[in-house]
Scaffold this active site. Structure first.
Site, short mmCIF file in Angstrom:
data_model
loop_
_atom_site.label_atom_id
_atom_site.label_comp_id
_atom_site.label_asym_id
_atom_site.label_seq_id
_atom_site.Cartn_x
_atom_site.Cartn_y
_atom_site.Cartn_z
N ASP A 6 0.86 -1.19 0.00
CA ASP A 6 0.00 0.00 0.00
C ASP A 6 0.90 1.24 0.00
OD1 ASP A 6 -2.40 1.57 0.22
OD2 ASP A 6 -1.98 1.85 2.35
N SER A 7 0.27 2.39 -0.29
CA SER A 7 1.02 3.64 -0.19
C SER A 7 1.43 3.92 1.25
CB SER A 7 0.15 4.81 -0.69
OG SER A 7 -1.00 4.92 0.13
N TYR A 38 -0.84 8.79 -2.34
CA TYR A 38 -0.81 8.59 -3.80
C TYR A 38 -1.99 9.28 -4.49
CZ TYR A 38 2.53 4.57 -3.81
OH TYR A 38 3.62 3.74 -3.72
N GLY A 39 -2.99 9.67 -3.70
CA GLY A 39 -4.32 10.04 -4.21
C GLY A 39 -4.33 11.00 -5.39
N CYS A 69 -4.28 -1.36 -2.17
CA CYS A 69 -4.41 0.08 -2.35
C CYS A 69 -5.26 0.30 -3.60
CB CYS A 69 -3.02 0.69 -2.54
SG CYS A 69 -3.01 2.45 -2.90
N ASN A 70 -6.41 0.93 -3.42
CA ASN A 70 -7.29 1.15 -4.58
C ASN A 70 -6.61 2.04 -5.61
OD1 ASN A 70 -8.96 0.72 -2.04
ND2 ASN A 70 -10.49 0.42 -3.63
N THR A 71 -5.87 3.03 -5.13
CA THR A 71 -5.25 4.00 -6.03
C THR A 71 -4.15 3.35 -6.86
OG1 THR A 71 -5.71 5.62 -4.30
CG2 THR A 71 -4.24 6.31 -6.07
N CYS A 175 -11.09 3.09 -0.31
CA CYS A 175 -9.66 3.32 -0.02
C CYS A 175 -9.34 2.50 1.20
CB CYS A 175 -9.43 4.81 0.25
SG CYS A 175 -7.80 5.19 0.93
N THR A 176 -8.22 1.79 1.18
CA THR A 176 -7.93 0.85 2.27
C THR A 176 -7.56 1.56 3.58
OG1 THR A 176 -5.65 0.63 1.46
CG2 THR A 176 -7.26 -1.02 0.72
N HIS A 177 -7.33 2.86 3.53
CA HIS A 177 -7.11 3.59 4.78
C HIS A 177 -8.42 3.77 5.57
CE1 HIS A 177 -3.18 4.64 3.11
NE2 HIS A 177 -2.85 5.22 4.26
#
Ligand code: DGL
Length: 257
Positions: A6-7, A38-39, A69-71, A175-177
């Site tokens: 992930d970012s 990263y968004g 990470c979706n982004t 978003c995984t956050h």
């Protein structure tokens, strides 16, 4: 061994589901914290980072890489699949299950600007949500807050209100956050709104991939998780240890890739 990327710390919400489903597996996690968020970075930059991290994970022994990470999934999953010989599992924008669950015909999606711009997301909306209304809200500032271990209640309330005021009865955490803010999102949305976290489905998909390449049934005694960050490891360590308090202090390392 499962590689997770992930970012930043957000992918821990996916690692948590992977660990619950396959506690016997070894995990190696990379947080690209030095470059987070990263968004709103360019897709080319994100694809370059994803390739460097994937190389590191594969060299570390990963049989499969979960792009948690979706982004990064939006920017890089097809390049990664072409460039490397291992399978990659990406984040699915959970628009299809959200559309099926909704009774009002309105679903909210909370994600980064780059995720909404990605082809994967756009195609998913066209395929599965053409007859419902999708309210897209960019969760600006939320990733940075989670990275600092903060809960920005005011921001959460305004983003959630932007969806519920239009009738959304399902909110997708795109978003995984955001699962780290799920409790507050749910409180802001009220009891009639379902919150959809795609992480459990991604964990199940990873297990299916491992079954296919028959790496899932290797016995790891004892299984281990190692966490690398290109930046500071303190929040990564705190959040990972909330899931697994038995993790050793030296399971967390800084890397330069
Ligand atoms: N966890 C990442 C996601 O799922 C956060 C992206 C970012 O760094 O902005 O999209």
């Amino acid at each position: 061994m499962v590689g997770v990327y992930d970012s930043g710390v957000g992918g821990l919400s996916v690692w948590k589901e992977l660990l619950a489903l396959m506690p016997w597996q070894d995990y190696v996690y990379v947080a690209d914290s030095a470059n987070c968020p990263y968004g709103e970075k360019s897709p080319g930059f994100i694809a370059g980072r994803a390739a460097a991290v994937a190389r590191f994970l594969i060299d570390s022994g990963a049989d499969v890489v979960v792009v948690a990470c979706n982004t990064a999934t939006a920017a890089a999953i097809s390049c990664l699949r072409q460039a490397f010989p291992v399978p990659f599992v990406g984040m699915e924008p959970a628009v299809k299950p959200a559309a099926e669950l909704s009774r009002t015909g309105v679903v909210g999606v909370l994600a980064t600007a780059n995720t909404f711009r990605g082809r994967l997301y756009r195609d998913t909306v066209v395929r599965f949500a053409s007859d419902i209304k999708v309210v897209e809200v960019v969760g600006r500032g939320l990733v940075e807050a989670v990275e600092k271990g903060e809960t920005p209640s005011g921001l959460i309330r305004s983003y959630v209100d932007g969806m519920t005021s239009q009738g959304a009865d399902v909110i997708v955490l795109g978003c995984t956050h955001f699962p780290f803010l799920e409790k507050e999102i749910s409180v802001a949305a009220g009891p009639d709104v379902r919150i959809l976290n795609p992480a459990p489905a991604v964990a199940r998909q990873t297990q299916r991939v491992l079954d296919r390449i028959s790496a899932a049934h290797r016995v790891h005694v004892p299984p281990s998780s190692v966490f690398y960050s290109t930046g500071d490891v303190s929040v990564l360590r705190r959040l990972a240890m909330e899931t697994d308090p038995s993790l050793a202090q030296d399971a967390f390392k800084t890397i330069n890739i």
